[in-house]
Design a protein around this motif. Structure first.
Motif, short mmCIF file in Angstrom:
data_model
loop_
_atom_site.label_atom_id
_atom_site.label_comp_id
_atom_site.label_asym_id
_atom_site.label_seq_id
_atom_site.Cartn_x
_atom_site.Cartn_y
_atom_site.Cartn_z
N GLY A 1 8.24 2.38 53.10
CA GLY A 1 9.25 2.65 54.12
C GLY A 1 9.27 4.08 54.61
O GLY A 1 8.33 4.84 54.44
N ILE A 2 10.37 4.46 55.18
CA ILE A 2 10.49 5.73 55.88
C ILE A 2 10.28 6.93 54.96
O ILE A 2 9.79 7.96 55.38
CB ILE A 2 11.85 5.82 56.61
CG1 ILE A 2 11.90 7.01 57.56
CG2 ILE A 2 13.01 5.91 55.65
CD1 ILE A 2 11.11 6.83 58.79
N HIS A 3 10.62 6.82 53.69
CA HIS A 3 10.48 7.95 52.77
C HIS A 3 9.25 7.82 51.86
O HIS A 3 9.19 8.46 50.82
CB HIS A 3 11.76 8.12 51.94
CG HIS A 3 12.91 8.54 52.78
ND1 HIS A 3 13.94 7.69 53.09
CD2 HIS A 3 13.16 9.70 53.43
CE1 HIS A 3 14.80 8.31 53.87
NE2 HIS A 3 14.34 9.53 54.10
N ARG A 4 8.27 7.05 52.30
CA ARG A 4 7.04 6.91 51.51
C ARG A 4 6.31 8.25 51.46
O ARG A 4 6.37 9.04 52.41
CB ARG A 4 6.15 5.83 52.10
CG ARG A 4 5.54 6.21 53.43
CD ARG A 4 4.82 5.03 54.08
NE ARG A 4 4.60 5.27 55.47
CZ ARG A 4 5.51 5.10 56.43
NH1 ARG A 4 6.72 4.65 56.13
NH2 ARG A 4 5.23 5.36 57.68
N PRO A 5 5.59 8.50 50.37
CA PRO A 5 4.88 9.78 50.25
C PRO A 5 3.56 9.82 51.00
O PRO A 5 3.02 10.90 51.22
CB PRO A 5 4.65 9.89 48.74
CG PRO A 5 4.62 8.49 48.27
CD PRO A 5 5.56 7.74 49.15
N ASP A 6 3.07 8.69 51.41
CA ASP A 6 1.76 8.63 52.07
C ASP A 6 1.92 8.69 53.59
O ASP A 6 2.90 8.17 54.13
CB ASP A 6 1.04 7.32 51.70
CG ASP A 6 0.90 7.18 50.19
OD1 ASP A 6 0.40 8.12 49.56
OD2 ASP A 6 1.31 6.13 49.66
N PRO A 7 0.95 9.27 54.28
CA PRO A 7 1.02 9.28 55.74
C PRO A 7 0.82 7.89 56.31
O PRO A 7 0.20 7.03 55.68
CB PRO A 7 -0.14 10.20 56.15
CG PRO A 7 -1.06 10.21 54.99
CD PRO A 7 -0.24 9.95 53.76
N VAL A 8 1.37 7.68 57.47
CA VAL A 8 1.19 6.41 58.16
C VAL A 8 -0.21 6.40 58.75
O VAL A 8 -0.66 7.36 59.37
CB VAL A 8 2.24 6.25 59.29
CG1 VAL A 8 1.98 5.00 60.08
CG2 VAL A 8 3.63 6.25 58.72
N ARG A 9 -0.90 5.31 58.53
CA ARG A 9 -2.26 5.18 59.07
C ARG A 9 -2.23 4.17 60.22
O ARG A 9 -1.70 3.07 60.06
CB ARG A 9 -3.20 4.69 57.99
CG ARG A 9 -3.25 5.65 56.81
CD ARG A 9 -4.47 5.44 55.98
NE ARG A 9 -4.50 6.06 54.68
CZ ARG A 9 -4.29 7.33 54.37
NH1 ARG A 9 -3.96 8.15 55.30
NH2 ARG A 9 -4.39 7.76 53.15
N PRO A 10 -2.75 4.57 61.36
CA PRO A 10 -2.75 3.63 62.50
C PRO A 10 -3.56 2.38 62.15
O PRO A 10 -4.57 2.47 61.47
CB PRO A 10 -3.41 4.41 63.62
CG PRO A 10 -3.65 5.78 63.12
CD PRO A 10 -3.37 5.82 61.67
#
Length: 129
Positions: free
Chosen positions: A119-128
């Motif tokens: 979710g929004i506070h995940r430690p990983d970057p969002v990957r397209p």
């Protein structure tokens, strides 16, 4: 993160501000505002790492005490009656579970938790996709 040492100095100074970090004043936003940049920066430098770990240890202990069995976590106290509730709810639970993971990971303990925050506070970057 650029200027990791300056970021660490800034967030650890913020963590000593009694307006945000004194008994009855800590909430999920205040703690997240310190642990997230600390978590990012401690991975890059040893600057004040022991101080960051000591802060994380005390915050992890405090965070675990906030849990209401079978209900979750409240966002945090709002001494003046403003802001999110002192009652457990979805917002507080999601934020505190992410905070607990970041605190534990900074301390090398995240593996024992059995989860990684989504979710929004995940430690990983969002990957397209």
């Amino acid at each position: 993160m650029p200027y990791a040492e300056r970021v660490i100095d800034t967030v650890l100074d913020h963590a000593r501000d009694p307006r945000h970090f004194s008994p009855g004043r800590e909430n999920a936003c205040n703690v997240l505002d310190v642990i997230h940049p600390s978590w990012l920066c401690v991975r890059q430098t040893t600057h004040r790492a022991e101080e960051a770990r000591a802060w994380a240890t005390s915050q992890l202990t405090a965070a675990l005490r906030r849990r209401h069995p079978h209900q979750g976590f409240p966002f945090g106290p709002a001494p003046d009656g403003t802001g999110p509730s002192r009652e457990p709810g979805l917002q507080g639970t999601e934020m505190w579970l992410a905070i607990i993971w970041l605190l534990a990971d900074l301390l090398g303990l995240a593996d024992v938790l059995g989860y990684r925050p989504p979710g929004i506070h995940r430690p990983d970057p969002v990957r397209p996709e």
